[in-house]
Design a protein around this motif. Structure first.
Motif, mmCIF file in Angstrom:
data_model
loop_
_atom_site.group_PDB
_atom_site.id
_atom_site.type_symbol
_atom_site.label_atom_id
_atom_site.label_comp_id
_atom_site.label_asym_id
_atom_site.label_seq_id
_atom_site.Cartn_x
_atom_site.Cartn_y
_atom_site.Cartn_z
ATOM 1 N N THR A 111 -59.344 57.195 123.007
ATOM 2 C CA THR A 111 -58.055 57.211 122.310
ATOM 3 C C THR A 111 -56.923 57.133 123.319
ATOM 4 O OG1 THR A 111 -59.000 58.528 120.539
ATOM 5 C CG2 THR A 111 -56.613 58.539 120.716
ATOM 6 N N SER A 112 -57.093 57.786 124.463
ATOM 7 C CA SER A 112 -56.054 57.771 125.498
ATOM 8 C C SER A 112 -55.743 56.364 125.993
ATOM 9 C CB SER A 112 -56.485 58.635 126.696
ATOM 10 O OG SER A 112 -56.532 59.988 126.353
ATOM 11 N N ASN A 113 -56.693 55.467 125.918
ATOM 12 C CA ASN A 113 -56.490 54.111 126.427
ATOM 13 C C ASN A 113 -55.432 53.317 125.683
ATOM 14 O OD1 ASN A 113 -59.328 54.240 127.871
ATOM 15 N ND2 ASN A 113 -58.190 52.483 128.601
ATOM 16 N N VAL A 114 -55.192 53.638 124.435
ATOM 17 C CA VAL A 114 -54.276 52.822 123.645
ATOM 18 C C VAL A 114 -52.849 53.336 123.669
ATOM 19 C CG1 VAL A 114 -56.084 51.965 122.124
ATOM 20 C CG2 VAL A 114 -54.846 54.052 121.508
ATOM 21 N N ALA A 115 -52.592 54.404 124.387
ATOM 22 C CA ALA A 115 -51.250 54.969 124.437
ATOM 23 C C ALA A 115 -50.715 54.904 125.861
ATOM 24 C CB ALA A 115 -51.291 56.424 123.976
ATOM 25 N N ALA A 116 -49.464 54.538 125.977
ATOM 26 C CA ALA A 116 -48.782 54.682 127.255
ATOM 27 C C ALA A 116 -47.966 55.955 127.138
ATOM 28 C CB ALA A 116 -47.888 53.487 127.533
ATOM 29 N N GLY A 117 -48.124 56.825 128.087
ATOM 30 C CA GLY A 117 -47.461 58.118 128.003
ATOM 31 C C GLY A 117 -46.077 58.107 128.613
ATOM 32 N N MET A 118 -45.055 58.279 127.772
ATOM 33 C CA MET A 118 -43.693 58.500 128.244
ATOM 34 C C MET A 118 -43.510 60.002 128.317
ATOM 35 S SD MET A 118 -41.886 55.630 128.514
ATOM 36 C CE MET A 118 -40.210 55.983 128.112
ATOM 37 N N LEU A 119 -43.125 60.498 129.450
ATOM 38 C CA LEU A 119 -43.008 61.938 129.631
ATOM 39 C C LEU A 119 -41.690 62.440 129.041
ATOM 40 C CD1 LEU A 119 -44.518 64.338 130.728
ATOM 41 C CD2 LEU A 119 -43.429 63.962 132.927
ATOM 42 N N ILE A 120 -41.749 62.827 127.774
ATOM 43 C CA ILE A 120 -40.621 63.421 127.059
ATOM 44 C C ILE A 120 -41.209 64.536 126.199
ATOM 45 C CG2 ILE A 120 -38.718 63.071 125.435
ATOM 46 C CD1 ILE A 120 -38.907 60.066 126.059
ATOM 47 N N SER A 140 -54.214 52.835 130.378
ATOM 48 C CA SER A 140 -55.308 51.885 130.610
ATOM 49 C C SER A 140 -55.543 51.671 132.110
ATOM 50 C CB SER A 140 -55.018 50.553 129.918
ATOM 51 O OG SER A 140 -53.830 49.983 130.438
ATOM 52 N N VAL A 141 -54.566 51.999 132.928
ATOM 53 C CA VAL A 141 -54.693 51.938 134.385
ATOM 54 C C VAL A 141 -55.006 53.333 134.943
ATOM 55 C CG1 VAL A 141 -53.460 51.361 136.529
ATOM 56 C CG2 VAL A 141 -53.079 50.004 134.466
#
Length: 178
Positions: free
Chosen positions: A43-52, A144-145
């Motif tokens: 599941t983590s692969n499909v999200a880009a995490g913006m730190l907010i 994904s990276v």
């Protein structure tokens, strides 16, 4: 001294980050990551995490600020390192706009991110349906990276003792397998 054996369940951002932290903090430990899925199938692969961060009512704000500050510092160190591109962690600037003025115009994390300020009226005109906005620079994590980077760090930190198991799919990865 006997080797401490530790199992971490899950191979998303939280699981692999936990495995890396344990590998760094517990000398000569054996860390096993157990998951039914690994990158690129988490599941983590499909999200880009913006730190907010968001406020959680049942957690004291000072605790939330401490967590956010520690995370911001950790990811900033990666973003400033030679590994930034390989890890997929970088700074990103932008706006956060609101249809209504929030109850806290200056959030608890405003002094942690870079350059936090209230948006000027001229900037808000670009978003006619919004009445309030904030501008700041934070960190973005391209998962994904980031996940493959964490996997490699998990194995490479303690190559003689780290195993990664996927239920029936991946088997055991050791330093030599990379």
């Amino acid at each position: 001294m006997d080797t401490v054996r530790i199992a971490v369940v899950g191979a998303g951002v939280i699981g692999l980050s936990t495995a890396v932290c344990i590998s760094q903090l517990v000398p000569r430990c054996s860390v096993t990551v157990i998951s039914d899925k690994f990158t690129p199938d988490t599941t983590s692969n499909v999200a880009a995490g913006m730190l907010i961060p968001h406020t959680y009512p049942d957690t004291p704000v000072p605790t939330q600020k401490q967590w956010f500050t520690e995370t911001f510092r950790h990811l900033s160190a990666i973003a400033e390192s030679a590994e930034a591109a390989d890890a997929g962690v970088h700074l990103v600037s932008g706006w956060q706009v609101f249809r209504n003025v929030p109850s806290e115009e200056v959030p608890f994390w405003a002094d942690v991110v870079l350059g936090f300020r209230r948006m000027a009226e001229a900037e808000l005109k670009r978003f006619p349906q919004y009445v309030f906005g904030q501008a700041f620079t934070t960190l973005k994590c391209e998962t994904s990276v980031y996940l493959p980077w964490l996997e490699k760090r998990t194995v490479c930190l303690t190559p003689w003792t780290t195993s990664i198991y996927a239920q029936g799919t991946r088997g055991c990865l050791t330093h030599d397998a990379w």
